[in-house]
Design a protein around this motif. Structure first.
Motif, mmCIF file in Angstrom:
data_model
loop_
_atom_site.group_PDB
_atom_site.id
_atom_site.type_symbol
_atom_site.label_atom_id
_atom_site.label_comp_id
_atom_site.label_asym_id
_atom_site.label_seq_id
_atom_site.Cartn_x
_atom_site.Cartn_y
_atom_site.Cartn_z
ATOM 1 N N VAL A 1 -3.508 -40.359 -44.043
ATOM 2 C CA VAL A 1 -3.884 -41.259 -42.959
ATOM 3 C C VAL A 1 -4.864 -40.495 -42.070
ATOM 4 N N VAL A 2 -6.109 -40.938 -42.031
ATOM 5 C CA VAL A 2 -7.163 -40.252 -41.275
ATOM 6 C C VAL A 2 -7.169 -40.703 -39.820
ATOM 7 N N SER A 3 -6.943 -41.992 -39.601
ATOM 8 C CA SER A 3 -6.893 -42.508 -38.232
ATOM 9 C C SER A 3 -6.038 -43.766 -38.203
ATOM 10 N N GLY A 4 -5.532 -44.088 -37.016
ATOM 11 C CA GLY A 4 -4.733 -45.286 -36.846
ATOM 12 C C GLY A 4 -3.285 -45.118 -37.260
ATOM 13 N N GLU A 5 -2.627 -46.265 -37.440
ATOM 14 C CA GLU A 5 -1.210 -46.294 -37.788
ATOM 15 C C GLU A 5 -0.989 -47.204 -38.993
ATOM 16 N N ALA A 6 0.086 -46.906 -39.723
ATOM 17 C CA ALA A 6 0.434 -47.717 -40.889
ATOM 18 C C ALA A 6 1.943 -47.676 -41.097
ATOM 19 N N VAL A 7 2.397 -48.532 -42.003
ATOM 20 C CA VAL A 7 3.777 -48.516 -42.462
ATOM 21 C C VAL A 7 3.738 -48.226 -43.956
ATOM 22 N N GLU B 1 10.125 -46.814 -52.192
ATOM 23 C CA GLU B 1 11.458 -46.953 -52.773
ATOM 24 C C GLU B 1 12.350 -47.858 -51.911
ATOM 25 N N GLY B 2 11.763 -48.930 -51.370
ATOM 26 C CA GLY B 2 12.495 -49.907 -50.583
ATOM 27 C C GLY B 2 12.740 -49.529 -49.139
ATOM 28 N N LEU B 3 12.298 -48.343 -48.727
ATOM 29 C CA LEU B 3 12.475 -47.867 -47.345
ATOM 30 C C LEU B 3 11.157 -47.937 -46.592
ATOM 31 N N GLU B 4 11.234 -48.072 -45.273
ATOM 32 C CA GLU B 4 10.026 -48.106 -44.442
ATOM 33 C C GLU B 4 9.896 -46.819 -43.639
ATOM 34 N N ARG B 5 8.663 -46.301 -43.569
ATOM 35 C CA ARG B 5 8.347 -45.123 -42.757
ATOM 36 C C ARG B 5 7.076 -45.404 -41.982
ATOM 37 N N ARG B 6 7.088 -45.105 -40.704
ATOM 38 C CA ARG B 6 5.886 -45.238 -39.879
ATOM 39 C C ARG B 6 4.964 -44.060 -40.187
ATOM 40 N N LEU B 7 3.675 -44.325 -40.235
ATOM 41 C CA LEU B 7 2.668 -43.295 -40.464
ATOM 42 C C LEU B 7 1.662 -43.301 -39.320
ATOM 43 N N ARG B 8 1.132 -42.111 -39.020
ATOM 44 C CA ARG B 8 0.084 -41.991 -37.999
ATOM 45 C C ARG B 8 -0.968 -41.019 -38.511
ATOM 46 N N THR C 1 6.894 -43.556 -58.469
ATOM 47 C CA THR C 1 7.366 -43.849 -57.115
ATOM 48 C C THR C 1 6.861 -45.228 -56.687
ATOM 49 N N LYS C 2 7.767 -46.107 -56.325
ATOM 50 C CA LYS C 2 7.389 -47.454 -55.860
ATOM 51 C C LYS C 2 6.928 -47.356 -54.410
ATOM 52 N N HIS C 3 5.747 -47.947 -54.104
ATOM 53 C CA HIS C 3 5.181 -47.765 -52.769
ATOM 54 C C HIS C 3 4.073 -48.776 -52.454
ATOM 55 N N VAL C 4 3.789 -48.899 -51.162
ATOM 56 C CA VAL C 4 2.614 -49.600 -50.649
ATOM 57 C C VAL C 4 2.423 -49.144 -49.209
ATOM 58 N N ILE C 5 1.182 -49.156 -48.745
ATOM 59 C CA ILE C 5 0.860 -48.832 -47.350
ATOM 60 C C ILE C 5 0.262 -50.076 -46.713
ATOM 61 N N VAL C 6 0.730 -50.383 -45.494
ATOM 62 C CA VAL C 6 0.289 -51.564 -44.753
ATOM 63 C C VAL C 6 -0.211 -51.119 -43.385
ATOM 64 N N GLY C 7 -1.387 -51.593 -42.979
ATOM 65 C CA GLY C 7 -1.914 -51.261 -41.657
ATOM 66 C C GLY C 7 -0.948 -51.707 -40.568
ATOM 67 N N ALA C 8 -0.904 -50.950 -39.469
ATOM 68 C CA ALA C 8 -0.016 -51.263 -38.341
ATOM 69 C C ALA C 8 -0.734 -50.892 -37.048
ATOM 70 N N GLY C 9 -0.032 -50.967 -35.947
ATOM 71 C CA GLY C 9 -0.621 -50.604 -34.663
ATOM 72 C C GLY C 9 -1.521 -51.694 -34.125
ATOM 73 N N SER C 10 -2.460 -51.293 -33.270
ATOM 74 C CA SER C 10 -3.317 -52.272 -32.592
ATOM 75 C C SER C 10 -4.760 -52.256 -33.071
ATOM 76 N N GLY C 11 -5.082 -51.417 -34.039
ATOM 77 C CA GLY C 11 -6.453 -51.343 -34.522
ATOM 78 C C GLY C 11 -6.496 -50.911 -35.969
#
Length: 180
Positions: free
Chosen positions: A83-89, A93-100, A111-121
């Protein structure tokens, strides 16, 4: 001696042609975009078209809040994300982790996974994936479904998984996608 690859100007930006080395600023490169799915530079690996690199897929993604990078999936090869900038989820493996910014995610094979944009930008994520086996699957997952990033039933067919999802279309870089 390894030759320099040619950079071809298209209506959407520069595209490398050939197997040689090259230098290309991402703001000058061709991108793919779809509303609700974010944008990806196709310079290193066009997930919805041709593979450009034999051993690695390397792509910067720009995701708005709520925009998934892909559908929840596993691959037979390793994938890593920075993650270079911003926030994501991260749904892993069925669990959620916040990323910054500057969080690094390592996904060993399967490994089962996906990244979703989060935050305000916008969130910028650099994705790197091995391409030795190039096999993947899309499991249904409740956590991913809550983020609009899951198939309804398990499949190993990318066409079936992405059939109902609007494809990213070629576009030029848009001001504000990348920081700095």
């Amino acid at each position: 001696m390894v030759p320099e690859a040619k950079l071809e100007q298209t209506e959407h930006g520069l595209v490398p042609r050939g197997d040689g080395w090259f230098v290309l600023n991402m703001r000058d490169a061709e991108w793919r975009h779809a509303d609700g799915r974010g944008a990806v530079s196709a310079v290193g690996d066009d997930f919805e078209g041709e593979r450009r690199f034999e051993q690695l897929g390397v792509n910067p993604f720009v995701l708005g809040p709520g925009e998934p990078m892909a559908l929840y999936h596993w691959e037979a090869d390793q994938e890593d994300f920075l993650v270079v900038s911003g926030e994501a989820v991260l749904v892993v493996e069925g669990l959620e982790r916040r990323l910054r910014a500057w969080d690094f995610v390592h996904c060993p094979p399967d490994t089962k996974h996906v990244i979703v944009g989060a935050g305000s930008g916008p969130c910028v994520v650099l994705a790197v994936g091995a391409r030795a086996r190039d096999v993947l699957g899309f499991p249904a997952d409740e956590a991913a479904r809550r983020h609009g990033a899951s198939v309804h039933e398990d499949t190993t067919d990318p066409g079936a998984a992405y059939g109902p999802v609007p494809p990213r279309r070629p576009t030029a870089y848009r001001d504000g996608w990348l920081p700095g």
